[in-house]
Design an enzyme around this catalytic site. Sequence first.
Site, mmCIF file in Angstrom:
data_model
loop_
_atom_site.group_PDB
_atom_site.id
_atom_site.type_symbol
_atom_site.label_atom_id
_atom_site.label_comp_id
_atom_site.label_asym_id
_atom_site.label_seq_id
_atom_site.Cartn_x
_atom_site.Cartn_y
_atom_site.Cartn_z
ATOM 1 N NE ARG A 154 -2.700 -6.746 -4.865
ATOM 2 C CZ ARG A 154 -3.528 -6.847 -3.853
ATOM 3 N NH1 ARG A 154 -3.067 -7.193 -2.676
ATOM 4 N NH2 ARG A 154 -4.805 -6.631 -4.001
ATOM 5 C CG HIS A 166 -1.943 -1.020 1.336
ATOM 6 N ND1 HIS A 166 -2.075 -1.852 2.417
ATOM 7 C CD2 HIS A 166 -2.932 -1.368 0.474
ATOM 8 C CE1 HIS A 166 -3.110 -2.662 2.228
ATOM 9 N NE2 HIS A 166 -3.638 -2.412 1.059
HETATM 10 P P1 ADP Z 1 -5.972 -5.922 0.161
HETATM 11 O O1 ADP Z 1 -6.243 -6.315 -1.264
HETATM 12 O O2 ADP Z 1 -4.559 -6.127 0.576
HETATM 13 O O3 ADP Z 1 -6.996 -6.342 1.172
HETATM 14 P P2 ADP Z 1 -7.049 -3.213 0.181
HETATM 15 O O4 ADP Z 1 -8.476 -3.451 -0.019
HETATM 16 O O5 ADP Z 1 -6.677 -2.500 1.412
HETATM 17 O O6 ADP Z 1 -6.050 -4.396 0.134
HETATM 18 O O7 ADP Z 1 -6.455 -2.514 -1.106
HETATM 19 C C1 ADP Z 1 -6.510 -1.174 -1.429
HETATM 20 C C2 ADP Z 1 -5.812 -0.957 -2.741
HETATM 21 O O8 ADP Z 1 -4.426 -1.236 -2.574
HETATM 22 C C3 ADP Z 1 -6.261 -1.850 -3.886
HETATM 23 O O9 ADP Z 1 -6.195 -1.099 -5.069
HETATM 24 C C4 ADP Z 1 -5.233 -2.936 -3.921
HETATM 25 O O10 ADP Z 1 -5.102 -3.461 -5.230
HETATM 26 C C5 ADP Z 1 -4.002 -2.179 -3.540
HETATM 27 N N1 ADP Z 1 -2.978 -3.036 -2.965
HETATM 28 C C6 ADP Z 1 -3.068 -3.835 -1.886
HETATM 29 N N2 ADP Z 1 -1.917 -4.498 -1.658
HETATM 30 C C7 ADP Z 1 -1.071 -4.102 -2.643
HETATM 31 C C8 ADP Z 1 0.261 -4.447 -3.011
HETATM 32 N N3 ADP Z 1 0.966 -5.349 -2.318
HETATM 33 N N4 ADP Z 1 0.797 -3.843 -4.074
HETATM 34 C C9 ADP Z 1 0.071 -2.968 -4.789
HETATM 35 N N5 ADP Z 1 -1.182 -2.613 -4.538
HETATM 36 C C10 ADP Z 1 -1.748 -3.170 -3.481
#
Ligand code: ADP
Length: 160
Positions: free
Chosen positions: A90, A17
């Site tokens: 990702r 994130h």
């Molecule tokens: P998760 O998928 O980890 O539960 P969230 O709902 O908090 O995460 O995700 C919020 C945003 O951050 C989404 O767009 C998700 O694709 C992105 N995101 C989450 N983890 C990563 C990562 N490791 N690398 C890039 N983007 C990420």
Amino acid sequence: MKIAIYPGSFDPITNGHLDILERAITLFDKVVITIARNSSKNPLFTEEERLQLIREAVKKHKQVEVDSFEGLLVDYARKKNATAVVRGLRAISDFEYEMQMALMNRKLNPDVQTVFLMPNERYTYLNSSIVREISRLGGDVNDFVPKVVKQALDKKFKVK
Ligand code: ADP
């Protein structure tokens, strides 16, 4: 002033994130990282805990605001005067869902663009649920989360 919203559940915030957030602040004057209140059904961390962890993790970035919201993302974006929503991509597996959301949000509010950013390769297999699981089972998550999150996870799972 170009403002973007970075929404998610952040349960908890990870280095993946943060990677996306740090890319976003090179593109926008202000980025609002915001917890979508109803998106995670049974979170490990309460909303207040998640907000606190995010605040701690992003405190060096003056152009970042930390918030939470309920309801439609496009309504929230309008309220915040944001013209863009940032999402991380990702892998192909993220694509279908993200495209559906982006197109639906565009239909609901054509003035808000969704911007996809790709993290450093080392974060492509990282998500919050894997971090929770590894931590719950006593594994080492130091490479995946900020120190403050590692401490909070240890506390949740009563590691000394
Ligand atoms: P998760 O998928 O980890 O539960 P969230 O709902 O908090 O995460 O995700 C919020 C945003 O951050 C989404 O767009 C998700 O694709 C992105 N995101 C989450 N983890 C990563 C990562 N490791 N690398 C890039 N983007 C990420």
